[in-house]
Write an enzyme that holds these catalytic residues in place. Structure first.
Site, PDB file in Angstrom:
ATOM      1  N   PHE A 138     -13.228 -66.404-107.034  1.00 40.70           N
ATOM      2  CA  PHE A 138     -12.920 -67.263-106.267  1.00 40.70           C
ATOM      3  C   PHE A 138     -13.367 -67.761-105.363  1.00 40.70           C
ATOM      4  O   PHE A 138     -13.675 -67.573-104.662  1.00 40.70           O
ATOM      5  CB  PHE A 138     -11.061 -67.083-105.897  1.00 40.70           C
ATOM      6  CG  PHE A 138     -10.294 -67.880-104.856  1.00 40.70           C
ATOM      7  CD1 PHE A 138      -9.267 -68.653-105.354  1.00 40.70           C
ATOM      8  CD2 PHE A 138     -10.404 -67.579-104.005  1.00 40.70           C
ATOM      9  CE1 PHE A 138      -9.063 -69.854-104.899  1.00 40.70           C
ATOM     10  CE2 PHE A 138      -9.901 -68.628-103.187  1.00 40.70           C
ATOM     11  CZ  PHE A 138      -8.868 -69.563-103.450  1.00 40.70           C
ATOM     12  N   ASP A 223     -20.347 -63.917-101.967  1.00 39.55           N
ATOM     13  CA  ASP A 223     -19.107 -64.968-101.167  1.00 39.55           C
ATOM     14  C   ASP A 223     -18.792 -63.031-100.755  1.00 39.55           C
ATOM     15  O   ASP A 223     -17.926 -63.021-101.489  1.00 39.55           O
ATOM     16  CB  ASP A 223     -17.945 -65.643-101.976  1.00 39.55           C
ATOM     17  CG  ASP A 223     -16.940 -65.815-102.074  1.00 39.55           C
ATOM     18  OD1 ASP A 223     -16.639 -65.195-100.606  1.00 39.55           O
ATOM     19  OD2 ASP A 223     -16.957 -67.083-102.431  1.00 39.55           O
ATOM     20  N   LYS A 252     -11.836 -65.041 -93.572  1.00 36.82           N
ATOM     21  CA  LYS A 252     -10.750 -64.068 -93.851  1.00 36.82           C
ATOM     22  C   LYS A 252     -10.859 -63.143 -92.481  1.00 36.82           C
ATOM     23  O   LYS A 252     -10.756 -63.447 -91.692  1.00 36.82           O
ATOM     24  CB  LYS A 252     -10.778 -63.618 -94.530  1.00 36.82           C
ATOM     25  CG  LYS A 252     -10.500 -64.502 -95.908  1.00 36.82           C
ATOM     26  CD  LYS A 252      -9.237 -63.630 -97.242  1.00 36.82           C
ATOM     27  CE  LYS A 252      -8.790 -64.473 -98.201  1.00 36.82           C
ATOM     28  NZ  LYS A 252      -9.774 -65.066 -98.815  1.00 36.82           N
TER      29      LYS A 252
END
Ligand SMILES: *Cc1c(COP(=O)(O)O)cnc(C)c1O
Length: 397
Positions: A138, A223, A252
């Protein structure tokens, strides 16, 4: 506004992109949130790995208040101190030499993709642009990042996708090797696939990728949007594997709840970005950077990183125990405070049961319960999670 009216108005005025639980969160403190009716919930979602320091952390709140009073925003046409200080902090504590700031994970990955393409273009010409990504990965919801995301459900209906991406099975070094060609510019991978079902990369896999990429001057992009900032017990997950990427993305937890994303790279790679090649109006905004600086300070000085590491081990052990006891659990796996419990059944009803018991958890990839609490989670709070899970899951054997 009462919850039912809120639901009604949400349906009327917002595009229907989220399936929400019927809870209206109004405030939070520590690792607990409170809804409109005053009900308390112990939170193992943490804003999806965002609220690193929990809710209302005094240092973070104070830093935001102070910065808001002084300067909320100034254009990147000028210098602002929080941005430079945050970049230095990131560089001081990672493999990287340079940072570019955006506002989200997807933007950080967009920057990484653009940087990799431009690096390859400048060095090898226009025929080297392809990025190899992993299935079940993702990377975000923009056109480039959804193309990079190896999940059909994220891509469906948005075709044509961007050219220049190819995806291969995760944790399969030979598959990456087969996918490489003279057109390959970069390999993009999460050290732990979060949304994809909490799948941890093998050490030999990431080390193999590093060697493969080094041999052919292909950029290795990690990532770490979900795994970064202490989530897995080290500041960045790559530290566990003994390999450093050429480019890394963060978001995040970075701002502890204030939106910010970052793309980090070595000097050699970062040199491909020159004035005018990439930009963001809000990127590296003083408010967001002041928040991220406060998060960093707490992480490093307040032993929160160490606390998170110990609690991650404690949680992993408790989940392993549940796996061994309950047949409805297929596997417990994870790294640090990014833990998952793969079930043999749909996870959604389990999430609903936990919610009714005042416990927030998340389910990803249909059958994987995911636990991503604030790093300040306490042992007794983990005990409560484990007890509630045991109760709820034993009913479903
Ligand atoms: C959440 C996430 C993203 C996307 O971040 P947004 O801020 O939602 O754009 C990208 N990569 C990973 C690994 C993520 O967990």
């Amino acid at each position: 506004m009462p919850t039912d009216l809120l639901q009604e108005n949400e349906a009327r005025y917002l595009m229907h992109t989220y399936a929400r639980w019927p809870v209206s969160i109004v405030r939070g403190r520590g690792c607990k949130v409170y809804d409109l009716e005053g009900r308390e919930y112990l939170d193992f979602v943490g804003g999806i790995a965002v609220n690193l320091l929990g809710y209302s952390h005094p240092d973070l709140v104070a830093a935001i208040q102070k910065q808001a009073q002084q300067l909320l925003h100034a254009s990147n046409l000028y210098y602002t101190e929080p941005q430079v200080k945050l970049a230095k902090t990131l560089v001081d504590h990672s493999f990287a030499d340079k940072v570019f700031f955006g506002n989200s994970g997807a933007e950080a990955n967009e920057a990484a993709i653009k940087l990799a393409r431009r690096y390859a273009h400048l060095k090898y010409g226009p025929n080297r642009f392809e990025i190899v990504t992993m299935q079940q990965s993702f990377h975000g919801r923009t056109m480039a990042t959804l193309t990079a995301t190896g999940q059909e459900k994220v891509q469906k209906g948005f075709e044509p996708l961007l050219p220049g991406f190819t995806s291969v099975p995760f944790n399969d070094l030979a598959a990456v090797e087969r996918a490489l060609s003279p057109a390959t510019a970069a390999v993009l991978v999460e050290p732990v696939q979060g949304e994809g079902g909490v799948r941890v990369a093998d050490r030999v896999y990431l080390q193999g990728l590093r060697e493969l990429c080094r041999q052919r001057d292909i950029l290795l992009i990690f990532d770490e949007i979900q795994t970064g900032m202490g989530r897995t017990g080290t500041l960045f997950a790559y530290e566990h594997f003994g390999v450093a990427p050429d480019i890394m993305t963060l978001a995040k937890g970075l701002g502890g709840g204030v939106p910010i994303g970052a793309c980090l790279a070595t000097d050699q790679v970062a040199a491909a970005f020159t004035p005018g090649t990439h930009a963001s109006t809000f990127g590296g905004n003083p408010l967001a950077c002041a928040a991220a600086l406060a998060v960093f300070e707490v992480l490093l000085e307040g032993k929160v990183l160490e606390q998170g590491r110990r609690m991650g081990e404690y949680l992993a052990k408790g989940l392993k125990d549940i796996e061994e006891r309950l047949p409805v659990v297929k596997e417990a796996r994870g790294l640090g405070l990014l833990q998952g419990l793969e079930l043999t059944i749909d996870g959604k009803p389990v999430v609903a049961d936990c919610l009714a018991r005042g416990l927030l958890i998340n389910c990803t990839a249909e059958r994987v319960l995911r636990f991503i609490p604030p790093l300040i989670i306490a042992q007794r709070e983990i005990d409560r999670l484990l007890e509630t899970l045991s109760t709820v899951l034993s009913k479903r054997v």
